[in-house]
Write a protein that holds these residues in place. Structure first.
Motif, PDB file in Angstrom:
ATOM      1  N   PRO A  10       0.844  -1.198   0.000  1.00 46.64           N
ATOM      2  CA  PRO A  10       0.000   0.000   0.000  1.00 46.64           C
ATOM      3  C   PRO A  10       0.875   1.242   0.000  1.00 46.64           C
ATOM      4  CG  PRO A  10       0.125  -0.871   2.223  1.00 46.64           C
ATOM      5  CD  PRO A  10       0.965  -1.773   1.360  1.00 46.64           C
ATOM      6  N   ILE A  11       0.474   2.224  -0.773  1.00 49.34           N
ATOM      7  CA  ILE A  11       1.283   3.443  -0.897  1.00 49.34           C
ATOM      8  C   ILE A  11       0.425   4.665  -0.620  1.00 49.34           C
ATOM      9  CG2 ILE A  11       2.590   4.907  -2.499  1.00 49.34           C
ATOM     10  CD1 ILE A  11       4.113   2.440  -2.242  1.00 49.34           C
ATOM     11  N   PHE A  12       0.828   5.442   0.357  1.00 50.70           N
ATOM     12  CA  PHE A  12       0.147   6.715   0.595  1.00 50.70           C
ATOM     13  C   PHE A  12       1.210   7.783   0.837  1.00 50.70           C
ATOM     14  CE2 PHE A  12      -2.164   9.539   3.733  1.00 50.70           C
ATOM     15  CZ  PHE A  12      -2.863  10.218   2.757  1.00 50.70           C
ATOM     16  N   ASN A  13       1.384   8.653  -0.112  1.00 46.97           N
ATOM     17  CA  ASN A  13       2.396   9.714  -0.028  1.00 46.97           C
ATOM     18  C   ASN A  13       3.776   9.187   0.347  1.00 46.97           C
ATOM     19  OD1 ASN A  13       0.344  11.454  -0.611  1.00 46.97           O
ATOM     20  ND2 ASN A  13       0.075  12.167   1.489  1.00 46.97           N
ATOM     21  N   GLU A  14       4.306   8.304  -0.451  1.00 48.22           N
ATOM     22  CA  GLU A  14       5.601   7.710  -0.138  1.00 48.22           C
ATOM     23  C   GLU A  14       6.641   8.048  -1.193  1.00 48.22           C
ATOM     24  OE1 GLU A  14       6.176   6.286   2.643  1.00 48.22           O
ATOM     25  OE2 GLU A  14       4.385   5.249   3.366  1.00 48.22           O
ATOM     26  N   GLU A  15       6.535   9.193  -1.839  1.00 44.72           N
ATOM     27  CA  GLU A  15       7.453   9.488  -2.952  1.00 44.72           C
ATOM     28  C   GLU A  15       8.925   9.387  -2.530  1.00 44.72           C
ATOM     29  OE1 GLU A  15       6.769  13.458  -4.365  1.00 44.72           O
ATOM     30  OE2 GLU A  15       7.326  14.384  -2.472  1.00 44.72           O
ATOM     31  N   TYR A  76      -8.318   5.667   1.370  1.00 42.58           N
ATOM     32  CA  TYR A  76      -9.246   4.833   2.134  1.00 42.58           C
ATOM     33  C   TYR A  76      -8.569   4.146   3.306  1.00 42.58           C
ATOM     34  CZ  TYR A  76     -12.592   5.381  -1.641  1.00 42.58           C
ATOM     35  OH  TYR A  76     -13.460   5.907  -2.552  1.00 42.58           O
ATOM     36  N   GLY A  77      -7.297   4.320   3.486  1.00 43.43           N
ATOM     37  CA  GLY A  77      -6.601   3.683   4.608  1.00 43.43           C
ATOM     38  C   GLY A  77      -5.838   2.439   4.183  1.00 43.43           C
ATOM     39  N   GLN A  78      -4.849   2.127   4.995  1.00 45.79           N
ATOM     40  CA  GLN A  78      -3.905   1.060   4.682  1.00 45.79           C
ATOM     41  C   GLN A  78      -4.578  -0.286   4.409  1.00 45.79           C
ATOM     42  OE1 GLN A  78      -1.301   0.384   7.966  1.00 45.79           O
ATOM     43  NE2 GLN A  78      -0.048  -1.109   6.893  1.00 45.79           N
ATOM     44  N   LEU A 101       9.978   0.953   4.181  1.00 49.92           N
ATOM     45  CA  LEU A 101      11.220   0.216   4.425  1.00 49.92           C
ATOM     46  C   LEU A 101      11.449  -0.078   5.902  1.00 49.92           C
ATOM     47  CD1 LEU A 101      13.399   1.984   1.748  1.00 49.92           C
ATOM     48  CD2 LEU A 101      12.625  -0.378   1.685  1.00 49.92           C
ATOM     49  N   GLN A 102      10.391   0.028   6.715  1.00 48.00           N
ATOM     50  CA  GLN A 102      10.526  -0.417   8.104  1.00 48.00           C
ATOM     51  C   GLN A 102      10.596  -1.935   8.128  1.00 48.00           C
ATOM     52  OE1 GLN A 102       7.281   2.006  10.148  1.00 48.00           O
ATOM     53  NE2 GLN A 102       8.992   2.187  11.542  1.00 48.00           N
ATOM     54  N   ASN A 103       9.910  -2.548   7.179  1.00 41.73           N
ATOM     55  CA  ASN A 103      10.034  -3.999   6.996  1.00 41.73           C
ATOM     56  C   ASN A 103      11.002  -4.211   5.852  1.00 41.73           C
ATOM     57  OD1 ASN A 103       6.485  -3.851   6.802  1.00 41.73           O
ATOM     58  ND2 ASN A 103       7.674  -4.093   8.673  1.00 41.73           N
ATOM     59  N   PHE A 136       5.596   6.615  22.143  1.00 41.91           N
ATOM     60  CA  PHE A 136       4.191   6.949  21.868  1.00 41.91           C
ATOM     61  C   PHE A 136       3.632   6.102  20.734  1.00 41.91           C
ATOM     62  CE2 PHE A 136       6.021  10.799  23.699  1.00 41.91           C
ATOM     63  CZ  PHE A 136       5.199  10.895  24.809  1.00 41.91           C
ATOM     64  N   ARG A 137       4.500   5.562  19.911  1.00 40.17           N
ATOM     65  CA  ARG A 137       4.043   4.692  18.848  1.00 40.17           C
ATOM     66  C   ARG A 137       4.032   3.248  19.332  1.00 40.17           C
ATOM     67  NH1 ARG A 137       2.034   2.034  16.277  1.00 40.17           N
ATOM     68  NH2 ARG A 137       1.775   1.727  14.043  1.00 40.17           N
ATOM     69  N   ARG A 138       4.954   2.925  20.268  1.00 36.29           N
ATOM     70  CA  ARG A 138       5.056   1.527  20.691  1.00 36.29           C
ATOM     71  C   ARG A 138       4.033   1.162  21.752  1.00 36.29           C
ATOM     72  NH1 ARG A 138       9.819   0.552  23.320  1.00 36.29           N
ATOM     73  NH2 ARG A 138      10.467   2.696  23.096  1.00 36.29           N
TER      74      ARG A 138
END
Ligand code: UDP
Ligand code: MG
Length: 320
Positions: A10-15, A76-78, A101-103, A136-138
């Motif tokens: 899925p791609i959302f604003n990942e240029e 529409y979301g991931q 690229l986190q994965n 805060f994310r974890r």
């Protein structure tokens, strides 16, 4: 002929991430999935990006026939984006991957190897997340994982990791689910017989910002809780029974107390206040949860499409 492996992104604003992503992904695919019976395809969903992501993806698809791009008409979301690509996959094993690229794409062969052993779902279990994601994310992820383990009854360590492999049967089963709110890892588990997890590396987001704020995570948690279990509703009834029992017990106590000490009737007022607040709180909780379910019923009965595809680019596209 249908390929062996489908990779869904899925791609959302990942240029900022697309060039490195494609560079690393195509290398991994070329090195590990060549030869007869091991062909691959890549499906990108452009989830309504407002930056240059879409033209960049189209450029990749123009140069590589094994790449398809599903273009949504807005964001529409991931999870909807992943579904949009699922509808187009043709591989026997389907791998999902985040674009940031986190994965690391380098982990794909490991997951595919596990899937080939006959597992329906192979989850990634992120290692070393501490150094990359903020507390805060974890923290919300920890809560999400704990509650998901409870409500879905499948003991995985990491539900949030989107680096995962699915057998085609599980993907097809998921596509039959028409509900709008769905959390893919949990949904997949409900159709899978053999589930396993492999440790995968986890890196910092290569570029750009996370698309998940606290609010989106809270929303996701409600999705999870209400789409996969009735436990909150059942817990409500239990809570109600307990509170009533306490109330009755306390009433009896007050009655006896008054008979024994007819002069001390005023003392109980503040206790009563405390109890009242407790009741009011419990009621609000109950209404809130009921409302959540009712809201979901409302959303489901409207039966609106989960997403709208504007166009599917690539593979077998009629020449204009
Ligand atoms: N994503 C998407 N639509 C959205 C939000 C995110 O397609 O509305 C994609 C995003 O481009 C990325 C993946 O979903 O490939 C995960 O997003 P992100 O890295 O922001 O989430 P996090 O890693 O913080 O969970
Ligand atoms: Mg990310």
């Amino acid at each position: 002929m249908s390929p062996f492996l489908s990779v869904v992104i899925p791609i959302f604003n990942e240029e900022a991430n697309i060039p490195a992503l494609w560079e690393r992904l195509s290398r991994v695919l070329a090195e590990n999935f060549a030869g007869p019976g091991r062909d691959w395809e890549v499906l990108f969903t452009d989830d309504g990006s407002r930056d240059r992501s879409l033209p960049m993806l189209l450029e990749i698809a123009a140069a590589e026939p094994r790449v398809k791009v599903v273009e949504f008409n807005r964001n529409y979301g991931q999870h909807a984006a992943i579904f949009g690509a699922f509808a187009e996959v043709s591989g026997r094993i389907v791998v999902t991957l985040d674009a940031d690229l986190q994965n690391p794409p380098e982990e794909i062969p490991k997951l595919v190897a596990k899937a080939e052993e006959g597992y329906d779902v192979v989850g990634g279990w992120r290692q070393g997340r501490e150094k990359n994601d903020s507390i805060f994310r974890r923290l919300p992820s920890k809560v999400v994982n704990a509650i998901t383990r409870r409500t879905t009854g499948v003991k995985l360590h990491d539900y949030g990791c989107m680096l995962r492999a699915y057998s085609r049967e599980v993907v097809d089963a998921m596509l039959m689910c028409k509900e709008r709110h769905s959390f893919i890892p949990a949904l997949a588990n409900s159709f899978a017989k053999r589930i396993t997890e492999v440790p995968v590396d986890h890196a910092e987001r290569a570029a750009g910002d996370s698309k998940y704020g606290l609010w989106k995570l809270i929303n996701l948690q409600f999705d999870l809780l209400t789409s996969f279990s009735l436990i909150p509703l059942q817990a409500l009834s239990v809570l109600g029974v307990c509170i009533s029992a306490l109330g009755i017990g306390f009433g009896v106590y007050l009655m006896i107390y008054r008979v024994l000490h007819p002069e001390g009737t005023v003392q109980g007022v503040f206790t009563l206040f405390a109890i009242l607040f407790f009741f009011v709180g419990a009621q609000f909780l109950a209404f809130g949860l009921l409302g959540e379910y009712i809201g979901r019923i409302y959303v489901e009965v409207r039966d609106r499409p989960r997403y709208m595809v504007r166009k599917v680019h690539g593979q077998g596209e009629p020449k204009a």
